[in-house]
Design a protein around this motif. Structure first.
Motif, PDB file in Angstrom:
ATOM      1  N   THR A   3       0.823  -1.211   0.000  1.00 41.47           N
ATOM      2  CA  THR A   3       0.000   0.000   0.000  1.00 41.47           C
ATOM      3  C   THR A   3       0.855   1.258   0.000  1.00 41.47           C
ATOM      4  O   THR A   3       0.339   2.346   0.182  1.00 41.47           O
ATOM      5  CB  THR A   3      -0.921   0.024   1.229  1.00 41.47           C
ATOM      6  N   ALA A  18      -7.168  -0.828   6.573  1.00 42.42           N
ATOM      7  CA  ALA A  18      -8.605  -0.806   6.329  1.00 42.42           C
ATOM      8  C   ALA A  18      -8.955   0.143   5.187  1.00 42.42           C
ATOM      9  O   ALA A  18      -9.845  -0.144   4.374  1.00 42.42           O
ATOM     10  CB  ALA A  18      -9.348  -0.392   7.603  1.00 42.42           C
ATOM     11  N   THR A  19      -8.242   1.268   5.093  1.00 47.79           N
ATOM     12  CA  THR A  19      -8.483   2.214   4.006  1.00 47.79           C
ATOM     13  C   THR A  19      -8.076   1.614   2.671  1.00 47.79           C
ATOM     14  O   THR A  19      -8.806   1.702   1.678  1.00 47.79           O
ATOM     15  CB  THR A  19      -7.698   3.512   4.251  1.00 47.79           C
ATOM     16  N   ALA A  21      -7.925  -1.496   1.913  1.00 46.92           N
ATOM     17  CA  ALA A  21      -8.849  -2.589   1.579  1.00 46.92           C
ATOM     18  C   ALA A  21     -10.131  -2.051   0.960  1.00 46.92           C
ATOM     19  O   ALA A  21     -10.706  -2.680   0.063  1.00 46.92           O
ATOM     20  CB  ALA A  21      -9.156  -3.413   2.825  1.00 46.92           C
ATOM     21  N   TYR A  22     -10.587  -0.894   1.427  1.00 46.38           N
ATOM     22  CA  TYR A  22     -11.810  -0.306   0.869  1.00 46.38           C
ATOM     23  C   TYR A  22     -11.619   0.053  -0.601  1.00 46.38           C
ATOM     24  O   TYR A  22     -12.513  -0.138  -1.431  1.00 46.38           O
ATOM     25  CB  TYR A  22     -12.202   0.938   1.662  1.00 46.38           C
ATOM     26  N   TRP A  23     -10.461   0.614  -0.947  1.00 44.81           N
ATOM     27  CA  TRP A  23     -10.221   1.084  -2.304  1.00 44.81           C
ATOM     28  C   TRP A  23      -9.719   0.005  -3.243  1.00 44.81           C
ATOM     29  O   TRP A  23      -9.765   0.171  -4.467  1.00 44.81           O
ATOM     30  CB  TRP A  23      -9.228   2.246  -2.284  1.00 44.81           C
ATOM     31  N   ARG A  26     -11.478  -1.162  -6.610  1.00 45.21           N
ATOM     32  CA  ARG A  26     -12.616  -0.282  -6.870  1.00 45.21           C
ATOM     33  C   ARG A  26     -12.294   0.597  -8.081  1.00 45.21           C
ATOM     34  O   ARG A  26     -11.173   1.076  -8.232  1.00 45.21           O
ATOM     35  CB  ARG A  26     -12.889   0.581  -5.640  1.00 45.21           C
ATOM     36  N   ASP A 152     -22.682  -2.037  -4.301  1.00 47.04           N
ATOM     37  CA  ASP A 152     -22.793  -2.375  -2.880  1.00 47.04           C
ATOM     38  C   ASP A 152     -22.278  -1.228  -2.011  1.00 47.04           C
ATOM     39  O   ASP A 152     -22.860  -0.913  -0.977  1.00 47.04           O
ATOM     40  CB  ASP A 152     -22.010  -3.650  -2.575  1.00 47.04           C
ATOM     41  N   ARG A 153     -21.183  -0.633  -2.440  1.00 46.13           N
ATOM     42  CA  ARG A 153     -20.611   0.499  -1.729  1.00 46.13           C
ATOM     43  C   ARG A 153     -20.104   1.495  -2.766  1.00 46.13           C
ATOM     44  O   ARG A 153     -19.601   1.108  -3.812  1.00 46.13           O
ATOM     45  CB  ARG A 153     -19.444   0.068  -0.833  1.00 46.13           C
ATOM     46  N   SER A 155     -18.710   5.960  -3.192  1.00 43.48           N
ATOM     47  CA  SER A 155     -18.380   7.190  -2.479  1.00 43.48           C
ATOM     48  C   SER A 155     -18.190   8.333  -3.465  1.00 43.48           C
ATOM     49  O   SER A 155     -17.814   8.122  -4.622  1.00 43.48           O
ATOM     50  CB  SER A 155     -17.116   7.017  -1.624  1.00 43.48           C
TER      51      SER A 155
END
Length: 212
Positions: A3, A18-19, A21-23, A26, A152-153, A155
């Motif tokens: 990362t 965690a950040t 993993a979100y991106w 995507r 699903d998600r 932003s």
């Protein structure tokens, strides 16, 4: 997953797990993503494993970024577009979908600023600011919204920045005298801070009406 991402100033930034993993994986659309804050956001998103579509003007910065598309295993795509043109935005996003699939995030970084005194800026200056900074943010979001509503998600992020003007800041670089605090007339005593609580009459809610 790595990362860490190399920044232009040779510093290293590591996103929290965690950040990242979100991106990861995507599809992120970034307007103005070829320079400045937009480029830093592009590099962070790529470092987190996102599939990134950059929309920016056809200029040397965009050319330099387009030359790097091979560095990210196909996760970086660039599309030249002027954010003031809905047709160009629409065409660019269609191309982005063709390459990276449905859009899962929009990060609007494109923007301009023309500092100046209110009385010296033209009507064209004000309208240009609105076209780029307001509608240039609104249009990509509206065009990408159908994808994000079914995800699903998703932003939406709108980024703006400001910097102090150079000193002295005046027409033709001629300084303008500022009045000293003592020369400014006061019409009333300035309020104290933090404000003092005002007493509530009878310290209660209004009484109910008396029975007939």
């Amino acid at each position: 997953m790595n990362t860490r991402v190399q920044q232009n100033d040779s510093t290293r930034v590591q996103l929290p797990a965690a950040t990242a993993a979100y991106w990861a994986d995507r599809h992120v659309v970034i307007t103005g993503g070829s320079s400045g804050i937009g480029l830093a956001v592009t590099e962070l998103a790529l470092g987190a494993g996102a599939r990134v579509s950059v929309l920016a003007l056809d200029d040397p910065a965009m050319t330099a970024l387009a030359a790097r598309t091979g560095e990210y295993d196909g996760r970086l795509a660039t599309f030249t577009a002027n954010v003031t043109s809905p047709d160009q935005i629409r065409a660019a996003l269609n191309g982005a979908r063709s390459q990276h699939g449905p859009i899962g995030a929009v990060i609007a970084c494109a923007g301009i600023a023309k500092p100046g005194y209110f009385t010296e800026l033209s009507e064209s200056d004000f309208r240009n600011h609105m076209e780029v900074n307001y509608f240039g943010t609104l249009t990509p979001i509206r065009e990408a919204l159908p994808d994000m509503l079914t995800a699903d998600r998703a932003s939406i992020t709108a980024i703006s920045s400001s910097a102090p003007p150079p000193k002295p800041y005046a027409k033709n670089s001629s300084p303008r005298a500022s009045p000293s605090p003592s020369s400014i007339p006061r019409t009333s005593t300035p309020p104290s801070w933090p404000p003092k609580p005002q007493p509530n009459p009878e310290n209660s809610l209004p009484s109910p009406p008396a029975p007939p």
